[in-house]
Design a protein around this motif. Structure first.
Motif, short mmCIF file in Angstrom:
data_model
loop_
_atom_site.label_atom_id
_atom_site.label_comp_id
_atom_site.label_asym_id
_atom_site.label_seq_id
_atom_site.Cartn_x
_atom_site.Cartn_y
_atom_site.Cartn_z
N ARG A 1 23.84 8.91 -0.72
CA ARG A 1 23.54 7.49 -0.59
C ARG A 1 24.79 6.61 -0.65
O ARG A 1 24.70 5.40 -0.78
CB ARG A 1 22.56 7.06 -1.67
CG ARG A 1 21.36 7.96 -1.77
CD ARG A 1 20.25 7.33 -2.53
NE ARG A 1 19.67 6.23 -1.80
CZ ARG A 1 18.76 6.36 -0.85
NH1 ARG A 1 18.34 7.55 -0.52
NH2 ARG A 1 18.27 5.32 -0.25
N LYS B 1 12.43 7.33 -6.74
CA LYS B 1 13.58 6.43 -6.92
C LYS B 1 14.19 6.07 -5.57
O LYS B 1 14.53 4.92 -5.31
CB LYS B 1 14.64 7.10 -7.80
CG LYS B 1 14.38 6.84 -9.26
CD LYS B 1 15.44 7.49 -10.11
CE LYS B 1 15.05 7.44 -11.57
NZ LYS B 1 15.64 8.53 -12.33
N THR B 2 14.31 7.08 -4.73
CA THR B 2 14.85 6.86 -3.39
C THR B 2 13.95 5.90 -2.62
O THR B 2 14.41 4.96 -1.98
CB THR B 2 14.95 8.19 -2.62
OG1 THR B 2 15.58 9.13 -3.47
CG2 THR B 2 15.74 8.04 -1.35
N ASN C 1 1.11 9.11 -6.79
CA ASN C 1 1.37 10.55 -6.82
C ASN C 1 2.58 10.90 -7.67
O ASN C 1 3.28 11.85 -7.39
CB ASN C 1 1.58 11.08 -5.40
CG ASN C 1 0.32 10.93 -4.58
OD1 ASN C 1 -0.73 11.38 -5.00
ND2 ASN C 1 0.43 10.26 -3.45
N LYS D 1 14.34 2.36 -3.83
CA LYS D 1 15.59 1.75 -3.40
C LYS D 1 15.47 1.25 -1.96
O LYS D 1 15.92 0.15 -1.64
CB LYS D 1 16.73 2.76 -3.54
CG LYS D 1 18.03 2.04 -3.67
CD LYS D 1 19.22 2.92 -3.54
CE LYS D 1 20.39 2.08 -3.11
NZ LYS D 1 20.88 2.42 -1.79
N ASP D 2 14.84 2.07 -1.12
CA ASP D 2 14.66 1.65 0.27
C ASP D 2 13.69 0.48 0.35
O ASP D 2 13.83 -0.41 1.19
CB ASP D 2 14.13 2.82 1.12
CG ASP D 2 15.21 3.85 1.34
OD1 ASP D 2 16.39 3.48 1.29
OD2 ASP D 2 14.87 5.03 1.55
N MET E 1 22.34 9.23 -6.89
CA MET E 1 22.03 7.93 -6.30
C MET E 1 23.27 7.07 -6.09
O MET E 1 23.17 5.90 -5.76
CB MET E 1 21.05 7.16 -7.20
CG MET E 1 19.74 7.84 -7.42
SD MET E 1 18.79 7.99 -5.90
CE MET E 1 18.18 6.32 -5.75
N GLU F 1 12.49 11.45 -5.65
CA GLU F 1 11.95 10.97 -4.39
C GLU F 1 11.45 9.52 -4.54
O GLU F 1 11.68 8.68 -3.67
CB GLU F 1 10.80 11.90 -4.01
CG GLU F 1 10.39 11.84 -2.57
CD GLU F 1 9.16 12.71 -2.37
OE1 GLU F 1 9.17 13.88 -2.81
OE2 GLU F 1 8.19 12.21 -1.78
N LYS G 1 0.72 4.05 -2.92
CA LYS G 1 0.47 5.46 -2.61
C LYS G 1 1.55 6.35 -3.20
O LYS G 1 1.28 7.39 -3.78
CB LYS G 1 0.42 5.67 -1.10
CG LYS G 1 -0.90 5.29 -0.50
CD LYS G 1 -0.93 5.68 0.95
CE LYS G 1 -2.30 5.41 1.52
NZ LYS G 1 -2.32 5.66 2.96
N LYS G 2 2.77 5.91 -3.01
CA LYS G 2 3.90 6.69 -3.52
C LYS G 2 3.81 6.81 -5.04
O LYS G 2 3.97 7.88 -5.60
CB LYS G 2 5.21 5.97 -3.13
CG LYS G 2 6.42 6.84 -3.14
CD LYS G 2 6.46 7.64 -1.88
CE LYS G 2 7.42 8.80 -2.01
NZ LYS G 2 7.38 9.59 -0.79
N VAL H 1 -0.69 4.31 6.93
CA VAL H 1 -1.70 3.37 6.44
C VAL H 1 -2.79 3.28 7.49
O VAL H 1 -2.53 3.12 8.68
CB VAL H 1 -1.06 1.99 6.24
CG1 VAL H 1 -2.13 0.97 5.92
CG2 VAL H 1 -0.03 2.06 5.14
N ILE I 1 0.84 -1.20 0.00
CA ILE I 1 0.00 0.00 0.00
C ILE I 1 0.88 1.26 0.00
O ILE I 1 0.62 2.21 -0.72
CB ILE I 1 -0.99 -0.01 1.20
CG1 ILE I 1 -2.03 -1.10 0.98
CG2 ILE I 1 -1.66 1.34 1.35
CD1 ILE I 1 -2.96 -1.35 2.15
N ASP I 2 1.95 1.20 0.78
CA ASP I 2 2.92 2.31 0.77
C ASP I 2 3.42 2.56 -0.64
O ASP I 2 3.50 3.71 -1.09
CB ASP I 2 4.15 1.92 1.62
CG ASP I 2 4.03 2.47 3.03
OD1 ASP I 2 3.12 3.27 3.25
OD2 ASP I 2 4.86 2.08 3.87
N HIS J 1 3.16 13.79 1.51
CA HIS J 1 1.77 13.44 1.83
C HIS J 1 1.72 11.99 2.27
O HIS J 1 0.93 11.18 1.81
CB HIS J 1 0.86 13.68 0.64
CG HIS J 1 1.54 13.41 -0.66
ND1 HIS J 1 1.54 14.30 -1.69
CD2 HIS J 1 2.29 12.37 -1.06
CE1 HIS J 1 2.25 13.80 -2.68
NE2 HIS J 1 2.72 12.64 -2.32
N ASP J 2 2.61 11.67 3.15
CA ASP J 2 2.70 10.28 3.58
C ASP J 2 1.86 10.03 4.81
O ASP J 2 2.35 10.00 5.93
CB ASP J 2 4.15 9.92 3.91
CG ASP J 2 4.82 9.25 2.74
OD1 ASP J 2 4.09 8.65 1.93
OD2 ASP J 2 6.05 9.33 2.66
#
Lengths: 163, 456
Positions: B303, A79-80, A69, A83-84, B277, A77, A65-66, B6, A61-62, B2-3
């Protein structure tokens, strides 16, 4: 921040994980998954996902959502974030890949497969077996036969680490 | 940002059903097509050991058809005239084998040749057969360079390695064709000019790994708009006069730049600021490049996880600030050449787990601040002493220096050179207790945890 009227306009979906946890997400976020999209098109707003466990679902879901948008400006952002997202254990990666497969999220599938491939590619067969608890079902003769057939490729050094 | 979190509506407390026992192979529970799509990302060589893992894995690797042509082996077996080798390739690639080729998922071709004739038609056959991976190696005398008349087109080509040949300046003129699926390109000892190289690369929109090793004729490298490039390896030869490199690749994660030229005083101009990156950076050249700010390496590349710094001499003493939050591995190779003092290296790494130092002298700045010692898992010091004679004074100096490291778990690798002999000896010392180091190396051999082996 979303105003109240906007919130009312937004269609919401409820996803239910295999461990019976329920999550509310916007429809526009959910339909990135082909599986959810098909159900939404058939008029469902409550989506049970018997093959997806809570732990994986929260991460997915995270991700959705990302990626919902996505604009030109937050490319970096995302891409970062990606990667995480894949910087996790093999167990989690397999859990996620099977969930992404069930949900039909092709960009996520592709990213996870690429990550797993990158992480096993320099490992020795022995290290791979240890990581995944795979029993070697070759007889020594069969193994020797395959090794012989591919003898040319055994030039490089293998990585024996288990992460 | 806008995080929002959940939103958990209801939570039932149950014994989790997804607690897998650790002894289960997760790959057996996956549908076969997932394993297949994982393995589709691997090249022919990586697949060899994937096949060795288990029968299940073997079954799911893409079927392949690999053709290997090696001219010198061919002549050993058939001591006849030279042209036969190419006829052999022609007949193998000809219609009789095409059916076999078409039905496999990966087509691999490897050619090692010593005497290329007119191979235009062979290159045509390569294109016609839609190979996925092509390795072409021409072993020639330095005075002769075989120029490829053209690069064949193949819409499936994902990997291309060219070794010891030339790419003609006119190869890409008047052709609109691109390499839509090429992901890995390696040019090793290839003669090519800058314009041709950049035309080539601009035709590869999916390129993710690029290696330019000892390529002749390149004085500068400009790589722009390479959104998918993840790995870049540049190694320049001893005779190269190289002026600048500019890379705009927002996804770049690994960059190795090796330039040990004979002109030790000339600094290369390097512009890689757009590569935010970057995760692994190896910089190995005599002079610290211009355009790269040693004080802000960590902030320019937030990074960064692995950093290797070669000799990198500078005009005036510089400060190298190493403080990246993600930096876990830091290697200083021959930093005795750094013109820097105790305060030159400011390092406050949070989770540095490996620190490697390779040099000829002890550098006081290598004793990292004591607060980092808690997080530093292990450090690795390789010393190649300049002194020809290892005597008492030298060992006393070594001991007093190593006392600075007594809090660390340090592996010491001493490489001694016997006087008058070009033979290197190596020894490994794994110990936290360097106090035990004795002043003479005969004694050192016997003391705890220190192993000095001298091979005469």
């Amino acid at each position: 921040m979303a105003s109240t009227t906007e919130t009312k306009q937004k269609k919401m979906l409820i996803l239910k994980s295999a461990d019976n946890d329920e999550f509310e997400i916007e429809e526009s976020v959910g339909v990135q998954s082909e599986t959810i999209k098909n159900l939404v098109e058939d008029g469902f707003t409550f989506v049970p996902l018997p093959n997806v466990y809570t732990k994986a679902l929260i991460k997915i879901i995270d991700y959705l959502k990302k990626h919902a948008n996505k604009t030109d400006s937050n490319d970096e952002e995302i891409k970062t974030f990606d990667k995480d997202f894949v910087n996790t254990t093999f167990d989690d990666l397999f859990e996620l890949v099977s969930a992404a497969n069930y949900l039909h999220i092709s960009c996520l599938m592709n990213m996870l497969c690429q990550t797993i491939a990158d992480r096993i590619k320099d490992k020795s067969p022995e290290a791979v077996r240890k990581i995944f608890h795979i029993n070697c079902d070759y007889t020594p003769e069969e193994e020797a036969k395959i090794r012989k057939a591919n003898a040319q490729a055994f030039e490089g050094q293998f990585d024996e680490s288990l992460d | 940002m806008h995080d929002e979190e959940v939103f958990l509506i209801s939570q039932t407390i149950e014994t989790p059903t997804n607690c897998r026992t650790n002894s289960v192979d997760p790959t057996m529970q996956l549908p076969d097509h997932i394993l297949q799509s994982i393995f589709s990302h691997l090249n022919f060589h990586d697949l060899v050991h994937v096949r060795l893992v288990s029968k299940n894995w073997h079954r799911n690797t893409p079927s392949h058809f690999a053709l290997h042509f090696n001219e010198s082996l061919f002549h050993e077996k058939n001591p006849t005239n030279k042209s036969d080798f190419w006829d052999w390739i022609r007949s193998s690639l000809d219609a009789s084998n095409t059916n076999k080729l078409i039905n496999v998922e990966k087509r691999v071709l490897r050619v090692k040749c010593d005497h290329p004739g007119d191979i235009r038609d062979v290159l045509g056959l390569l294109g016609g057969n839609h190979f996925h991976e092509v390795y072409l190696s021409f072993k020639l005398l330095r005075t002769h360079c075989y120029y490829l008349p053209y690069i064949f087109q193949s819409k499936f080509l994902t990997l291309l390695h060219l070794t010891e040949c030339g790419i003609h300046n006119r190869v890409f003129y008047g052709t609109e064709e691109i390499f839509p699926s090429l992901q890995e390109l390696k040019l090793d000892k290839v003669t090519v000019c800058e314009v041709t190289l950049s035309m080539f690369i601009s035709k590869c929109p999916c390129l993710s790994e690029l290696s330019l090793l000892n390529c002749w004729g390149i004085c500068f490298i400009v790589l722009t708009k390479l959104d998918r490039l993840k790995k870049l390896y540049v190694k320049l030869s001893y005779f190269h006069s190289f002026t600048y490199i500019r890379v705009i690749a927002p996804s770049l994660q690994v960059f190795h730049f090796v330039h040990r030229s004979r002109e030790r005083r000339v600094a290369v101009n390097m512009d890689i600021r757009a590569c935010k990156m970057l995760r692994e950076f190896h910089l190995d050249c005599w002079r610290f490049p211009q355009g790269l700010d040693p004080e802000n390496i960590s902030s320019h590349f937030p990074r960064l996880e692995t950093l290797l710094l070669g000799p990198c001499q500078t005009e005036k003493p510089i400060k190298i600030k190493i403080s990246g939050p993600l930096l876990t591995k830091w290697i200083l190779s021959f930093p005795g050449l750094y013109e820097c003092s105790r305060k030159s290296i400011v390092s406050t790494p949070n989770n540095l787990s490996s620190f490697q130092y390779m040099g000829t002298m002890f550098q006081p700045y290598l004793a990292l601040p004591s607060d980092t010692s808690k997080v530093l898992g292990s450090s690795n010091i390789v010393l190649i002493p300049k002194t020809n004679e290892v005597n008492r004074a030298w060992f006393l100096k070594l001991r007093s220096h190593l006392e600075n490291f007594s809090n660390y778990n340090t592996i010491l690798d001493l490489r001694l050179r016997e006087k008058g002999q070009a033979k290197w000896t190596s020894s490994n010392t794994a110990a936290g207790s360097h106090q035990a180091l004795n002043s003479r190396h005969e004694q050192a051999q016997k003391s705890t945890g220190i192993f000095v082996e001298i091979y005469n």
